[in-house]
Each structure stands twice: as structure tokens, then as C-alpha cells.
Design an enzyme around this catalytic site. Structure first.
Site, PDB file in Angstrom:
ATOM      1  N   GLU A   1     -12.947   2.022  18.083  1.00 36.38           N
ATOM      2  CA  GLU A   1     -13.635   2.021  16.796  1.00 36.38           C
ATOM      3  C   GLU A   1     -14.810   1.046  16.866  1.00 36.38           C
ATOM      4  OE1 GLU A   1     -12.357   0.532  12.431  1.00 36.38           O
ATOM      5  OE2 GLU A   1     -11.026   2.078  13.276  1.00 36.38           O
TER       6      GLU A   1
ATOM      7  N   ILE B   1       0.843  -1.203   0.000  1.00 36.58           N
ATOM      8  CA  ILE B   1       0.000   0.000   0.000  1.00 36.58           C
ATOM      9  C   ILE B   1       0.876   1.250   0.000  1.00 36.58           C
ATOM     10  CG2 ILE B   1      -1.758   1.313   1.234  1.00 36.58           C
ATOM     11  CD1 ILE B   1      -2.897  -1.293   2.264  1.00 36.58           C
TER      12      ILE B   1
ATOM     13  N   ARG C   1      -4.133   1.401  11.435  1.00 36.47           N
ATOM     14  CA  ARG C   1      -5.062   0.951  12.468  1.00 36.47           C
ATOM     15  C   ARG C   1      -5.080   1.994  13.570  1.00 36.47           C
ATOM     16  NH1 ARG C   1      -6.807  -2.032   9.209  1.00 36.47           N
ATOM     17  NH2 ARG C   1      -7.097  -4.314   9.309  1.00 36.47           N
TER      18      ARG C   1
ATOM     19  N   HIS D   1     -13.573   4.124   8.614  1.00 40.66           N
ATOM     20  CA  HIS D   1     -12.844   2.939   8.165  1.00 40.66           C
ATOM     21  C   HIS D   1     -13.361   2.460   6.802  1.00 40.66           C
ATOM     22  CE1 HIS D   1     -10.335  -0.616   9.896  1.00 40.66           C
ATOM     23  NE2 HIS D   1     -10.099  -0.445   8.608  1.00 40.66           N
TER      24      HIS D   1
END
Length: 306
Positions: free
Chosen positions: A250, A147, A222, A269
Site C-alpha cells: 500500500e 468498529i 489492514r 484506505h
């Protein structure tokens, strides 16, 4: 052998599978479609949390858990002996990289402020101009995996200076130990590291304090990679800004201060949740099932949390 997958559309996306492979759809790990015997390959629901791992102890023939997420933190350390855990490395590269570029541009070009002005029906030209721009910025990408590489490629055309950081240094990539020197030089800091014992709380008071005035922190990793109390305290000063797709906790409680900070762009998210996710994900799953059935090595096996 049985292969359990979580989406009704999944079977049509897997491609041709070897004889003897039975695919069953299991969207809810608490409601099973058949006996657990001979389930050797399981694909849990996307973003399934630690609660889903309870099923692991009830699958006596399980050999592979193939995640649909790039992060494996909810599963690491919970695999029974002999079970291989694989992540979806590569599947989320385009979508997450797009989200990173989108929020950087949105922040620099004051789009959140303009959206708030639109809701008030105010022509806010004088309020926001001149906006900032991405051209010429120095971007520090913390996490040099697939990524991170995708973000790097997409930012290159914007005439920025790009610096990559990984767990250990290698040619063209700095090590995490160099962050105290690199952070004060960056206009934008992008977090793309997996959540491991090493990265939990990486963004603490010292990390945030080393960021330059006016810098933007982008968290697409995260939530627990950043210490929430330290992040809130630093953001309250107005010295830096943040774009967050992940938080700790979350989901974020409705009374949390991050919701109302004008220097925070918050999304729930969603960086990887795009229409192209399932076709890409099930191409990987189909490939992995064929490899497994043929006795070939699997790709994306998770080792040391990565």
C-alpha cells in the site's frame, strides 16, 4: 509540559487544557518547532508509518504517544521504556462502519458495474438486473471490537443474520478457531481485526477456499491480514468477490492485477478519512491530555497489539 499535535486546527478542538500545558503543531516529524525537551505527549500524523517512529529516540521526556488511528501496528514494539502507546479506538467507528455498509450495498446492487456502464453511456438494465440484495444475507464479522460492534448495529436493520468472531470466544461471539465452520455459511465476510502476529496472513488459501461460492470479502482492517497472492489467485477464478480499502503493498502499484478485476471494488484506505474525523479525534486527545496532566489513567492503552 509540551504537547505536540499534527494539525493546525487541532488546538481549537482540544477544549480547555490545564495550566502549564503548551500545545505545538508538528505536521512533519522531520521539522520540529522547538527544542525536544519537555515534550511529554506526542500525537503523530494520522496514518503515519514506521518512518515516523524514528522521532521516538529523540524525545527524552516523552511519556505518551496518542495515535489518531485505530490501528497501532506501525508503533507496537517500538516504544521506548516508560512510554505509553494509546490508539484512537472509538474515533473511527462511525466512518469505517459506514464504509463497510456502503461497499456491501454497492457490490450487491451492482453499482460498480453500473458506474462503468455510465462511463460508456450505456443503459445497462438488462445487463445487471436482477441485482442481488442485502436482505436475508448472512454476514460474518471477523473482529468484535468497537468498529465491529458499530458495523453490527448498522447492519441489523437490513434483516440480515449477523455472526461475530473475535480472538477468543465469549457470550454472543465466536472464537477464531471456529472460522473453518463459519466461513462456508457466510454470504459476506467483513475483516476488522488489528494487524498483529496472530492476524497477519489470517486470510490465506484455506480461509479463502472455505468461503462459499459468490461470497464477498470486505477488508477494512489492514492489507497484510490477507495474503495478497492467495487473494489474487482466488479472485481470478471469479468464485468470490472483494471490497478492499486496504492492500498489501500500500499504495497499490499501478500495474497490480487487483486494479482491473471486475469482481473487486478498491478504495485507497479512505474508510476513516471523513470530515468528522478531526473533531472526534481531538476530543479524545484533549481528554487524554487532561487525564495525563491530572495523573489519571489513560484510556485506549495498547496491550499485546490491541
Amino acid at each position: 509540559m509540551k504537547v505536540w499535535i499534527p494539525h493546525e486546527t487541532g488546538p481549537s478542538l482540544l477544549g480547555d487544557l490545564p495550566p502549564g500545558v503548551t500545545v505545538e503543531v508538528v505536521p512533519d516529524p522531520t521539522r520540529l518547532p522547538s527544542a525536544v525537551s519537555d515534550v511529554r505527549f506526542w500525537v503523530p500524523p494520522f496514518l503515519a508509518g514506521p518512518a515516523a517512529t524514528a522521532l521516538l529516540r529523540d524525545l527524552p521526556d516523552l511519556e505518551v504517544v496518542q495515535l489518531l488511528s485505530a490501528g497501532a501496528d506501525a508503533w507496537v514494539g517500538r516504544m521506548p521504556p516508560g512510554v505509553t502507546l494509546c490508539d484512537a479506538r472509538g474515533v473511527h467507528d462511525p466512518a469505517t462502519a459506514e464504509w463497510v455498509v456502503a461497499v456491501i450495498l454497492s457490490h450487491l446492487r451492482a453499482l460498480p458495474a453500473l458506474a462503468r456502464a455510465q462511463a460508456r453511456r450505456e443503459w445497462a438494465y438488462a445487463e445487471v438486473t436482477p441485482t442481488d440484495e442485502l436482505t436475508g444475507k448472512r454476514v460474518l464479522i471477523v473482529g468484535a471490537g468497537s468498529i465491529g460492534a458499530a458495523v453490527h448495529r448498522r447492519l441489523e436493520p437490513f434483516e440480515v443474520t449477523l455472526t461475530l468472531v473475535a480472538r477468543t470466544a465469549r457470550p454472543g461471539v465466536h472464537g477464531v478457531a471456529e472460522l473453518p465452520r463459519l466461513l462456508p455459511e457466510a454470504d459476506v465476510v467483513v475483516l476488522l481485526v488489528p494487524l498483529t502476529d496472530e492476524t497477519r496472513g489470517l486470510v490465506d488459501e484455506a480461509f479463502l477456499g472455505a468461503m462459499r461460492d459468490g461470497a464477498l470479502l470486505v477488508n477494512a482492517a489492514r492489507g497484510p491480514v490477507a495474503r495478497t497472492e492467495a487473494l489474487v489467485a482466488e479472485l481470478r477464478t471469479g468464485r468470490i468477490s472483494a471490497a478492499l480499502d486496504v492492500t498489501d503493498p500500500e499504495p497499490l502499484p499501478s500495474d497490480h492485477p487487483l486494479w482491473t478485476m471486475p469482481n473487486v471494488l478498491l478504495t485507497p484506505h479512505i474508510a476513516g478519512s471523513v470530515r468528522g474525523l478531526l473533531p472526534r479525534a481531538y476530543r479524545l486527545v484533549g481528554d487524554q491530555v487532561r487525564r495525563f496532566a491530572a495523573g489519571e489513567p489513560l484510556i485506549n492503552a495498547v496491550v499485546d497489539g490491541y
